[in-house]
Motif scaffolding. Structure first.
Motif, PDB file in Angstrom:
ATOM      1  N   ARG A 125       6.167  11.793  -0.847  1.00  0.00           N
ATOM      2  CA  ARG A 125       6.958  11.524  -2.051  1.00  0.00           C
ATOM      3  C   ARG A 125       7.409  10.073  -2.133  1.00  0.00           C
ATOM      4  N   THR A 126       7.670   9.464  -0.982  1.00  0.00           N
ATOM      5  CA  THR A 126       8.161   8.094  -1.000  1.00  0.00           C
ATOM      6  C   THR A 126       7.005   7.158  -1.369  1.00  0.00           C
ATOM      7  N   PRO A 127       7.247   6.241  -2.298  1.00  0.00           N
ATOM      8  CA  PRO A 127       6.172   5.323  -2.693  1.00  0.00           C
ATOM      9  C   PRO A 127       5.851   4.364  -1.551  1.00  0.00           C
ATOM     10  N   PRO A 128       4.594   3.948  -1.457  1.00  0.00           N
ATOM     11  CA  PRO A 128       4.227   3.004  -0.400  1.00  0.00           C
ATOM     12  C   PRO A 128       4.885   1.649  -0.642  1.00  0.00           C
ATOM     13  N   PRO A 129       5.187   0.906   0.407  1.00  0.00           N
ATOM     14  CA  PRO A 129       5.823  -0.399   0.226  1.00  0.00           C
ATOM     15  C   PRO A 129       4.864  -1.380  -0.455  1.00  0.00           C
ATOM     16  N   ARG A 130       5.416  -2.212  -1.333  1.00  0.00           N
ATOM     17  CA  ARG A 130       4.595  -3.203  -2.023  1.00  0.00           C
ATOM     18  C   ARG A 130       4.407  -4.417  -1.126  1.00  0.00           C
ATOM     19  N   VAL A 131       3.213  -4.908  -1.139  1.00  0.00           N
ATOM     20  CA  VAL A 131       2.895  -6.066  -0.305  1.00  0.00           C
ATOM     21  C   VAL A 131       2.695  -7.292  -1.142  1.00  0.00           C
TER      22      VAL A 131
END
Length: 131
Positions: A125-131
């Motif tokens: 559910r948690t969105p992946p971190p933006r790089v």
């Protein structure tokens, strides 16, 4: 082709499995002897009967040999108890002792299936971190 077979046979897990199988077969004899020669006579001393296989009842000319089932059930319980008290419990105790000697915290109980699935769901559910 022979080279691949040799590589397969010499892999550690195949050899370990073969050794474990042979050790298991030898261990069966030890546990069977423990149950047959020590624990079953102890049961006989307490209950006055060592073999229940002669116990039967008849319904409509069909004979039910429930005594053989009782024998199998007693053997199963005694084998399970022998394995637990003479193998599993001492090995768990030794492993815990090793952990304490090494200064490691006590082993945690493994998560249940529901806890694992909940954790996986929350991670998805948690969105992946933006790089």
């Amino acid at each position: 082709m022979l080279k691949g077979f040799k590589a397969f046979i010499m892999r550690g897990n195949v050899v370990d499995l073969a050794v474990a199988f042979v050790m298991g077969a030898a261990f069966v004899a030890v546990v069977t002897s423990l149950v047959t020669d020590l624990l079953t006579p102890l049961i006989a001393a307490i209950f006055g009967k060592q073999d229940f296989s002669a116990l039967t009842f008849t319904v409509n000319h069909s004979t039910f040999r429930y005594g053989a089932f009782i024998n199998a059930l007693i053997a199963f319980v005694l084998i399970a108890a022998a394995l637990y008290f003479f193998v599993v419990a001492p090995l768990n105790h030794l492993a815990e002792r090793k952990r304490r000697k090494a200064g490691l915290p006590p082993a945690e109980e493994p998560l249940t299936e529901v806890e694992l699935l909940t954790e996986m769901r929350d991670l998805l559910r948690t969105p992946p971190p933006r790089v």
